[in-house]
Scaffold this motif. Structure first.
Motif, PDB file in Angstrom:
ATOM      1  N   GLY A 178      -0.868  10.270   1.356  1.00  0.00           N
ATOM      2  CA  GLY A 178      -1.849  11.077   0.644  1.00  0.00           C
ATOM      3  C   GLY A 178      -3.424  10.453   0.548  1.00  0.00           C
ATOM      4  N   THR A 179      -3.202   9.134   0.215  1.00  0.00           N
ATOM      5  CA  THR A 179      -4.330   8.528   0.109  1.00  0.00           C
ATOM      6  C   THR A 179      -4.043   7.064   0.658  1.00  0.00           C
ATOM      7  OG1 THR A 179      -6.301   7.724  -1.298  1.00  0.00           O
ATOM      8  CG2 THR A 179      -4.168   7.979  -2.260  1.00  0.00           C
ATOM      9  N   ILE A 180      -5.171   6.179   0.873  1.00  0.00           N
ATOM     10  CA  ILE A 180      -4.984   4.843   0.952  1.00  0.00           C
ATOM     11  C   ILE A 180      -6.028   4.082  -0.073  1.00  0.00           C
ATOM     12  CG2 ILE A 180      -4.064   4.713   3.285  1.00  0.00           C
ATOM     13  CD1 ILE A 180      -6.838   4.152   4.197  1.00  0.00           C
ATOM     14  N   ALA A 181      -6.726   4.679  -0.732  1.00  0.00           N
ATOM     15  CA  ALA A 181      -7.705   4.333  -1.801  1.00  0.00           C
ATOM     16  C   ALA A 181      -6.745   3.470  -2.770  1.00  0.00           C
ATOM     17  CB  ALA A 181      -8.151   5.423  -2.490  1.00  0.00           C
ATOM     18  N   PRO A 182      -7.485   2.144  -3.041  1.00  0.00           N
ATOM     19  CA  PRO A 182      -6.851   1.350  -3.957  1.00  0.00           C
ATOM     20  C   PRO A 182      -6.874   1.603  -5.475  1.00  0.00           C
ATOM     21  CG  PRO A 182      -9.185   0.464  -3.082  1.00  0.00           C
ATOM     22  CD  PRO A 182      -8.689   1.720  -2.415  1.00  0.00           C
ATOM     23  N   VAL A 183      -7.933   2.505  -5.690  1.00  0.00           N
ATOM     24  CA  VAL A 183      -7.961   3.220  -7.254  1.00  0.00           C
ATOM     25  C   VAL A 183      -8.137   4.355  -7.092  1.00  0.00           C
ATOM     26  CG1 VAL A 183      -8.692   0.794  -8.150  1.00  0.00           C
ATOM     27  CG2 VAL A 183     -10.199   2.395  -7.384  1.00  0.00           C
ATOM     28  N   GLY A 184      -7.467   5.261  -8.379  1.00  0.00           N
ATOM     29  CA  GLY A 184      -7.512   6.781  -8.320  1.00  0.00           C
ATOM     30  C   GLY A 184      -8.794   7.225  -8.317  1.00  0.00           C
ATOM     31  N   CYS A 185      -9.979   6.548  -8.745  1.00  0.00           N
ATOM     32  CA  CYS A 185     -11.380   7.257  -9.013  1.00  0.00           C
ATOM     33  C   CYS A 185     -11.886   7.207  -7.424  1.00  0.00           C
ATOM     34  CB  CYS A 185     -12.042   6.443  -9.922  1.00  0.00           C
ATOM     35  SG  CYS A 185     -12.628   4.746  -9.401  1.00  0.00           S
ATOM     36  N   LEU A 186     -11.296   6.746  -6.568  1.00  0.00           N
ATOM     37  CA  LEU A 186     -11.946   6.811  -5.038  1.00  0.00           C
ATOM     38  C   LEU A 186     -11.227   7.973  -4.228  1.00  0.00           C
ATOM     39  CD1 LEU A 186     -12.553   2.968  -4.234  1.00  0.00           C
ATOM     40  CD2 LEU A 186     -14.236   4.764  -5.034  1.00  0.00           C
ATOM     41  N   GLU A 187     -10.141   8.376  -4.821  1.00  0.00           N
ATOM     42  CA  GLU A 187      -9.355   9.664  -4.170  1.00  0.00           C
ATOM     43  C   GLU A 187     -10.391  10.827  -4.307  1.00  0.00           C
ATOM     44  OE1 GLU A 187      -5.721   9.994  -5.868  1.00  0.00           O
ATOM     45  OE2 GLU A 187      -5.068   8.010  -5.502  1.00  0.00           O
ATOM     46  N   ASN A 188     -10.041  11.443  -2.986  1.00  0.00           N
ATOM     47  CA  ASN A 188     -10.953  12.652  -2.705  1.00  0.00           C
ATOM     48  C   ASN A 188     -10.733  13.687  -3.686  1.00  0.00           C
ATOM     49  OD1 ASN A 188     -12.060  11.532  -0.564  1.00  0.00           O
ATOM     50  ND2 ASN A 188     -10.759  12.562   0.780  1.00  0.00           N
ATOM     51  N   ASP A 189      -9.534  14.183  -4.246  1.00  0.00           N
ATOM     52  CA  ASP A 189      -9.394  15.310  -5.198  1.00  0.00           C
ATOM     53  C   ASP A 189      -9.382  14.511  -6.710  1.00  0.00           C
ATOM     54  OD1 ASP A 189      -7.043  13.636  -4.978  1.00  0.00           O
ATOM     55  OD2 ASP A 189      -5.627  15.430  -4.987  1.00  0.00           O
ATOM     56  N   CYS A 190      -9.802  13.515  -6.898  1.00  0.00           N
ATOM     57  CA  CYS A 190      -9.766  13.026  -8.130  1.00  0.00           C
ATOM     58  C   CYS A 190     -11.053  13.627  -9.079  1.00  0.00           C
ATOM     59  CB  CYS A 190     -10.153  11.483  -8.267  1.00  0.00           C
ATOM     60  SG  CYS A 190     -10.197  10.581  -9.998  1.00  0.00           S
TER      61      CYS A 190
ATOM     62  N   THR B 126     -14.122  13.729 -11.460  1.00  0.00           N
ATOM     63  CA  THR B 126     -15.172  12.877 -11.746  1.00  0.00           C
ATOM     64  C   THR B 126     -14.524  11.755 -12.976  1.00  0.00           C
ATOM     65  OG1 THR B 126     -16.742  14.364 -10.696  1.00  0.00           O
ATOM     66  CG2 THR B 126     -17.678  12.244 -12.129  1.00  0.00           C
ATOM     67  N   CYS B 127     -14.733  10.648 -12.808  1.00  0.00           N
ATOM     68  CA  CYS B 127     -14.267   9.500 -13.796  1.00  0.00           C
ATOM     69  C   CYS B 127     -15.831   9.606 -14.769  1.00  0.00           C
ATOM     70  CB  CYS B 127     -14.143   8.308 -13.251  1.00  0.00           C
ATOM     71  SG  CYS B 127     -14.174   7.041 -14.307  1.00  0.00           S
ATOM     72  N   PRO B 128     -15.436   9.833 -16.051  1.00  0.00           N
ATOM     73  CA  PRO B 128     -16.399   9.718 -17.264  1.00  0.00           C
ATOM     74  C   PRO B 128     -17.379   8.316 -16.871  1.00  0.00           C
ATOM     75  CG  PRO B 128     -14.668   9.650 -18.108  1.00  0.00           C
ATOM     76  CD  PRO B 128     -14.141   9.733 -16.484  1.00  0.00           C
ATOM     77  N   HIS B 129     -16.798   7.236 -16.273  1.00  0.00           N
ATOM     78  CA  HIS B 129     -17.487   6.193 -16.248  1.00  0.00           C
ATOM     79  C   HIS B 129     -18.024   5.733 -14.994  1.00  0.00           C
ATOM     80  CE1 HIS B 129     -15.724   5.127 -20.251  1.00  0.00           C
ATOM     81  NE2 HIS B 129     -14.595   5.588 -19.516  1.00  0.00           N
ATOM     82  N   ALA B 130     -18.240   6.735 -14.066  1.00  0.00           N
ATOM     83  CA  ALA B 130     -18.412   6.484 -12.642  1.00  0.00           C
ATOM     84  C   ALA B 130     -20.026   5.955 -12.443  1.00  0.00           C
ATOM     85  CB  ALA B 130     -18.383   7.677 -11.781  1.00  0.00           C
ATOM     86  N   GLU B 131     -20.858   6.827 -13.249  1.00  0.00           N
ATOM     87  CA  GLU B 131     -22.254   6.341 -13.440  1.00  0.00           C
ATOM     88  C   GLU B 131     -22.577   4.813 -13.751  1.00  0.00           C
ATOM     89  OE1 GLU B 131     -25.014   8.403 -12.316  1.00  0.00           O
ATOM     90  OE2 GLU B 131     -23.284   9.493 -11.561  1.00  0.00           O
TER      91      GLU B 131
END
Length: 136
Positions: free
Chosen positions: A85-97, A99-104
């Motif tokens: 499904g993904t090879i992203a090391p953390v959830g906030c980088l997954e395509n269907d995630c 938006t993280c409130p801390h992304a900015e």
């Protein structure tokens, strides 16, 4: 990123099919025996690979599975994204995630993004043919 047995087995069976591509269609039972994977579990993996056109399958006499493309045309990254499904090391980088409130203002996000880029680049540059021939 932790690769599950589904991803690991998918790569193993694709290498197995590449190794036996001159044999025509290969029965599931033969692959399961060679790889030490239960037929039931392997059926689930092969269904995903067939549904996504990585393998072609045929039932009945003379049936079995074979690669849909040359081994050089399958990348490890493609197979793992499909099965994991993904090879992203953390959830906030997954395509269907969402938006993280801390992304900015996340001080660690650039680290994870770069790790994701390096993992993707590495896995997208290794093919089933490379695995068949042994990485060096």
């Amino acid at each position: 990123m932790l690769v599950s047995t589904k991803g690991r087995y998918a790569l193993r069976v694709l290498v197995d099919f590449a190794r036996h591509q001159g044999d025509g269609r290969v029965p599931l039972k033969e692959v399961a025996e060679r790889q030490g994977i239960s037929e039931k579990y392997l059926e689930n993996i092969l269904a995903v690979l067939v549904r996504n056109n990585l393998l072609s399958g045929m039932r009945g006499k003379g049936g079995g599975y074979r690669l849909s493309r040359a081994p050089e045309e399958y990348t490890v990254g493609e197979v793992l994204r499909l099965t994991e499904g993904t090879i992203a090391p953390v959830g906030c980088l997954e395509n269907d995630c969402p938006t993280c409130p801390h992304a900015e203002d996340c001080s660690t996000r650039p680290l994870w993004a770069e790790l994701n880029n390096r993992i993707s680049s590495y896995l997208d540059n290794i093919t089933v043919a490379d695995l068949l021939n042994g990485l060096s």
